[in-house]
Design a protein around this motif. Structure first.
Motif, PDB file in Angstrom:
ATOM      1  N   ALA A  91       8.304 -10.487  84.578  1.00 44.38           N
ATOM      2  CA  ALA A  91       9.716 -10.800  84.344  1.00 44.38           C
ATOM      3  C   ALA A  91       9.906 -12.297  84.117  1.00 44.38           C
ATOM      4  N   ALA A  92       9.208 -13.112  84.912  1.00 41.82           N
ATOM      5  CA  ALA A  92       9.287 -14.557  84.745  1.00 41.82           C
ATOM      6  C   ALA A  92       8.739 -14.976  83.376  1.00 41.82           C
ATOM      7  N   TYR A  93       7.627 -14.362  82.962  1.00 35.80           N
ATOM      8  CA  TYR A  93       7.019 -14.718  81.682  1.00 35.80           C
ATOM      9  C   TYR A  93       7.942 -14.355  80.515  1.00 35.80           C
ATOM     10  N   PHE A  94       8.539 -13.174  80.565  1.00 35.43           N
ATOM     11  CA  PHE A  94       9.362 -12.712  79.452  1.00 35.43           C
ATOM     12  C   PHE A  94      10.821 -13.177  79.560  1.00 35.43           C
ATOM     13  N   GLY A  95      11.145 -13.942  80.589  1.00 40.35           N
ATOM     14  CA  GLY A  95      12.510 -14.440  80.732  1.00 40.35           C
ATOM     15  C   GLY A  95      13.501 -13.364  81.085  1.00 40.35           C
ATOM     16  N   VAL A  96      13.053 -12.357  81.822  1.00 40.61           N
ATOM     17  CA  VAL A  96      13.945 -11.275  82.257  1.00 40.61           C
ATOM     18  C   VAL A  96      14.583 -11.682  83.583  1.00 40.61           C
ATOM     19  N   PRO A  97      15.901 -11.738  83.650  1.00 42.48           N
ATOM     20  CA  PRO A  97      16.565 -12.207  84.872  1.00 42.48           C
ATOM     21  C   PRO A  97      16.500 -11.190  86.005  1.00 42.48           C
ATOM     22  N   LEU A  98      15.687 -11.476  87.014  1.00 44.83           N
ATOM     23  CA  LEU A  98      15.657 -10.639  88.214  1.00 44.83           C
ATOM     24  C   LEU A  98      16.288 -11.434  89.347  1.00 44.83           C
ATOM     25  N   GLY A  99      17.314 -10.874  89.954  1.00 45.87           N
ATOM     26  CA  GLY A  99      17.993 -11.574  91.028  1.00 45.87           C
ATOM     27  C   GLY A  99      17.086 -11.811  92.216  1.00 45.87           C
ATOM     28  N   VAL A 100      17.136 -12.990  92.780  1.00 45.96           N
ATOM     29  CA  VAL A 100      16.306 -13.334  93.933  1.00 45.96           C
ATOM     30  C   VAL A 100      17.077 -13.012  95.213  1.00 45.96           C
ATOM     31  N   GLY A 101      16.436 -12.283  96.126  1.00 48.22           N
ATOM     32  CA  GLY A 101      17.046 -12.009  97.420  1.00 48.22           C
ATOM     33  C   GLY A 101      17.798 -10.703  97.465  1.00 48.22           C
ATOM     34  N   ALA A 102      18.551 -10.399  96.403  1.00 49.36           N
ATOM     35  CA  ALA A 102      19.310  -9.154  96.371  1.00 49.36           C
ATOM     36  C   ALA A 102      18.802  -8.319  95.210  1.00 49.36           C
ATOM     37  N   GLU A 103      18.038  -7.259  95.523  1.00 51.51           N
ATOM     38  CA  GLU A 103      17.360  -6.524  94.465  1.00 51.51           C
ATOM     39  C   GLU A 103      17.963  -5.149  94.197  1.00 51.51           C
ATOM     40  N   ALA A 104      19.112  -4.839  94.762  1.00 49.81           N
ATOM     41  CA  ALA A 104      19.739  -3.550  94.510  1.00 49.81           C
ATOM     42  C   ALA A 104      20.014  -3.405  93.017  1.00 49.81           C
ATOM     43  N   LEU A 105      19.747  -2.221  92.485  1.00 46.07           N
ATOM     44  CA  LEU A 105      19.968  -2.023  91.054  1.00 46.07           C
ATOM     45  C   LEU A 105      20.456  -0.609  90.777  1.00 46.07           C
ATOM     46  N   GLN A 106      21.064  -0.483  89.601  1.00 42.68           N
ATOM     47  CA  GLN A 106      21.556   0.804  89.133  1.00 42.68           C
ATOM     48  C   GLN A 106      21.353   0.832  87.620  1.00 42.68           C
ATOM     49  N   ILE A 107      20.876   1.952  87.112  1.00 45.20           N
ATOM     50  CA  ILE A 107      20.462   2.014  85.705  1.00 45.20           C
ATOM     51  C   ILE A 107      21.340   2.996  84.944  1.00 45.20           C
ATOM     52  N   ALA A 108      21.702   2.569  83.729  1.00 45.27           N
ATOM     53  CA  ALA A 108      22.487   3.417  82.838  1.00 45.27           C
ATOM     54  C   ALA A 108      21.709   3.634  81.545  1.00 45.27           C
ATOM     55  N   ALA A 109      21.818   4.844  80.996  1.00 46.41           N
ATOM     56  CA  ALA A 109      21.195   5.168  79.707  1.00 46.41           C
ATOM     57  C   ALA A 109      22.298   5.591  78.744  1.00 46.41           C
ATOM     58  N   ILE A 110      22.293   4.974  77.557  1.00 46.62           N
ATOM     59  CA  ILE A 110      23.339   5.240  76.562  1.00 46.62           C
ATOM     60  C   ILE A 110      22.710   5.875  75.331  1.00 46.62           C
ATOM     61  N   GLU A 111      23.297   6.967  74.878  1.00 50.06           N
ATOM     62  CA  GLU A 111      22.841   7.623  73.644  1.00 50.06           C
ATOM     63  C   GLU A 111      23.919   7.477  72.574  1.00 50.06           C
ATOM     64  N   ILE A 112      23.523   6.910  71.428  1.00 46.92           N
ATOM     65  CA  ILE A 112      24.433   6.726  70.297  1.00 46.92           C
ATOM     66  C   ILE A 112      24.101   7.776  69.253  1.00 46.92           C
ATOM     67  N   SER A 113      25.084   8.551  68.834  1.00 43.85           N
ATOM     68  CA  SER A 113      24.884   9.564  67.807  1.00 43.85           C
ATOM     69  C   SER A 113      25.928   9.381  66.712  1.00 43.85           C
ATOM     70  N   PRO A 114      25.564   9.678  65.471  1.00 40.16           N
ATOM     71  CA  PRO A 114      26.558   9.549  64.394  1.00 40.16           C
ATOM     72  C   PRO A 114      27.611  10.644  64.497  1.00 40.16           C
ATOM     73  N   ALA A 115      28.843  10.312  64.157  1.00 40.57           N
ATOM     74  CA  ALA A 115      29.908  11.304  64.185  1.00 40.57           C
ATOM     75  C   ALA A 115      29.708  12.338  63.088  1.00 40.57           C
TER      76      ALA A 115
END
Length: 528
Positions: free
Chosen positions: A171-195
């Motif tokens: 994460a540090a190498y790729f510049g991905v922001p990981l919070g220090v000290g508070a690591e609680a997380l929640q993940i969302a997945a979004i699907e885009i479909s054409p109308a």
């Protein structure tokens, strides 16, 4: 590589001149660009001209050769330095190797030794520069592939294949922001479909790119949101320290994305987890919640905790068994499908909701297999959906699911059988039309139909009861028999017409298959 630049440093002019005259520097791929009689003068020259190689004496006024070398290498570590020393200074000079000095030459200076050293220096510099060029190319490739590698890291993280230390390091190498000290997380997945279903692949890609930019803009004020696209073309968002209004925020996002009417948007949200190692659980939950859109429709926010009866109960897919199920479906093996299905549901379920999650996994694999095998009218699709949603007890749900899986397997098997039968019919016609070709064989015929020789051989045996060679020989002999009956062609001429150009071999083969030689066969025909 051009000529290497050489600097000579010695307080004695005769020594410098001797070194210039000892060898042909041009033939060595080098040119002497300067001389210096002391270290101070030499340091100034080095700063101005950046030589590739320096030959320096040890004993010089003010600053000796060792200290001079140390100063040069501190500023320019790529410069190669050769110390020129006498026998009595040898031990002192040898210590200079520890400073990074490349080599040393003993006085009096011999041409052979000087040539040996210059050859060595040229080789070292050439190898270093080649490695340097290769390294620059690799750095450029890394730069170009950096976004892909970053997404690959995020994908591995969310699939649970990385340890905690690896996650933080990458994460540090790729510049991905990981919070220090508070690591609680929640993940969302979004699907885009054409109308509209009439969009081209290019339009679909552009639509997803446009929506991805809008999603990034929507969450721009939150630096602890990680956004990327997974291998299913779902846009994944990792929220660190999520607040209670996450679902409400996605309701607003859906409105923003769909206001133009060009797309439909579905969002699945996993449960909150307390550390980064549990990200894979949150990702699985978000994907399973997203799949639930099949039951409630598009443009919805679906929270995983809402589709299970007990938020504390955890269900995890068995990827190995699901992969086996998909394979068995793809080959249309109903018997094996039932066995794998039995293994999947042999685990203990604490609630109907958990069983429904497992059923959805199976249902998804069936859909995937049907799509891959191009089964247009997927059997009992709606009935199975209704059963999964409405079944109140496990036996009812199990029966409906088993029936559905078997129907998909049999539909795939039936299509494969039809396809294989059509292929063999075409092969038979091809052999009949090309029977005079002596080069015709299993490999060439398989190539003509874009299948492997092994596959074609197995299908021929299955459909005709004969190997490919047996079938081909049989139709050649039947054709030969017909020609013997209806024409006055000679034996070798008949052999050529059925693709066997060796008369002796043709005679042997004819007698072996028809029980009589060609002369005997023809004589019996005349007797009649």
């Amino acid at each position: 590589m051009g000529e290497l630049k050489v600097l000579l440093v010695d307080d004695e002019y005769l020594i410098r001149n001797l070194m210039k005259m000892r060898i042909d520097w041009g033939k060595q791929g080098m040119t002497i660009i300067g001389e210096a009689s002391n270290a101070v003068e030499a340091l100034q020259f080095v700063d101005e001209h950046k030589p590739d190689i320096i030959f320096t004496d040890i004993y010089m006024p003010s600053i000796d050769g060792i200290e001079f070398s140390e100063r040069v290498l501190k500023r320019y570590p790529d410069i190669k330095i050769v110390v020129v020393t006498g026998h009595d200074e040898f031990e002192y000079a040898r210590k200079s190797i520890k400073l990074g000095i490349t080599d040393f030459i003993l006085k009096p200076i011999h041409a052979s030794e000087l040539l040996h050293v210059t050859d060595k220096l040229r080789q070292i510099i050439n190898e270093e520069r080649t490695r340097g060029q290769e390294l620059e190319k690799l750095k450029e490739e890394l730069k170009q592939n950096f976004p892909y590698l970053k997404e690959k890291f995020l994908y591995h993280w969310l699939n649970g294949t990385l340890l905690r230390e690896e996650i933080h390091e990458k994460a540090a190498y790729f510049g991905v922001p990981l919070g220090v000290g508070a690591e609680a997380l929640q993940i969302a997945a979004i699907e885009i479909s054409p109308a509209s279903t009439k969009q081209t692949e290019e339009q679909l890609i552009l639509l997803r790119m446009e929506c991805a930019k809008k999603i990034e803009a929507f969450f721009r004020e939150n630096p602890l949101v990680i956004i990327f696209t997974d291998t299913r073309n779902q846009i994944i968002l990792v929220h660190q320290n999520p607040d209670a209004n996450l679902a409400a925020a996605y309701e607003v996002l859906i409105t923003n994305l769909t206001e133009s009417g060009g797309c439909t948007v579905s969002v699945g949200i996993g449960q909150k987890h307390e550390n980064i190692e549990e990200a894979n659980l949150g990702y699985q939950e978000a994907c399973r919640a997203l799949y639930y859109q099949a039951f409630i429709g598009k443009n919805q926010v679906i929270c995983f905790e809402d589709i299970i009866e007990n938020g504390n109960q955890q269900y995890q897919s068995n990827a190995t068994l699901l992969h086996q199920l998909q394979f068995c479906l793809s080959v249309g093996s109903a018997e094996q499908v039932v066995e794998v299905l039995r293994e999947i549901f042999s685990m203990s379920f604490s609630s109907v909701s958990q069983f429904r999650l497992a059923a959805m996994d199976v249902f998804r694999e069936c859909q995937r297999a049907a799509i891959e095998q191009q089964i247009e009218d997927e059997p009992h699709f709606n009935e199975t959906l209704i059963s999964i949603l409405t079944a109140d007890h496990l036996p009812e749900l199990t029966g409906a699911l088993k029936s559905y899986v078997l129907n998909v397997a049999m539909a795939i098997y039936s299509k494969k059988q039809t396809k294989e039968g059509n292929l063999i019919s075409q092969v038979k016609e091809y052999l009949k039309n090309n029977i005079s070709n002596p080069e015709m064989g299993l490999a060439s015929t398989a190539a003509a139909f874009f299948v492997s020789p092994g596959h074609l051989g197995r299908l021929m045996k299955k459909e005709t009861g004969q190997t490919f060679v047996e079938y081909l020989t049989n139709i050649r002999m039947k054709k030969a028999e017909t020609l013997l009956k209806r024409t006055d062609l000679k034996g070798y001429e008949i052999g050529e017409q059925v693709g066997i150009t060796d008369p002796h071999y043709f005679s042997i083969l004819f007698k072996k298959n028809l029980g009589r030689s060609m002369n005997e066969y023809r004589s019996s025909r005349n007797d009649v």
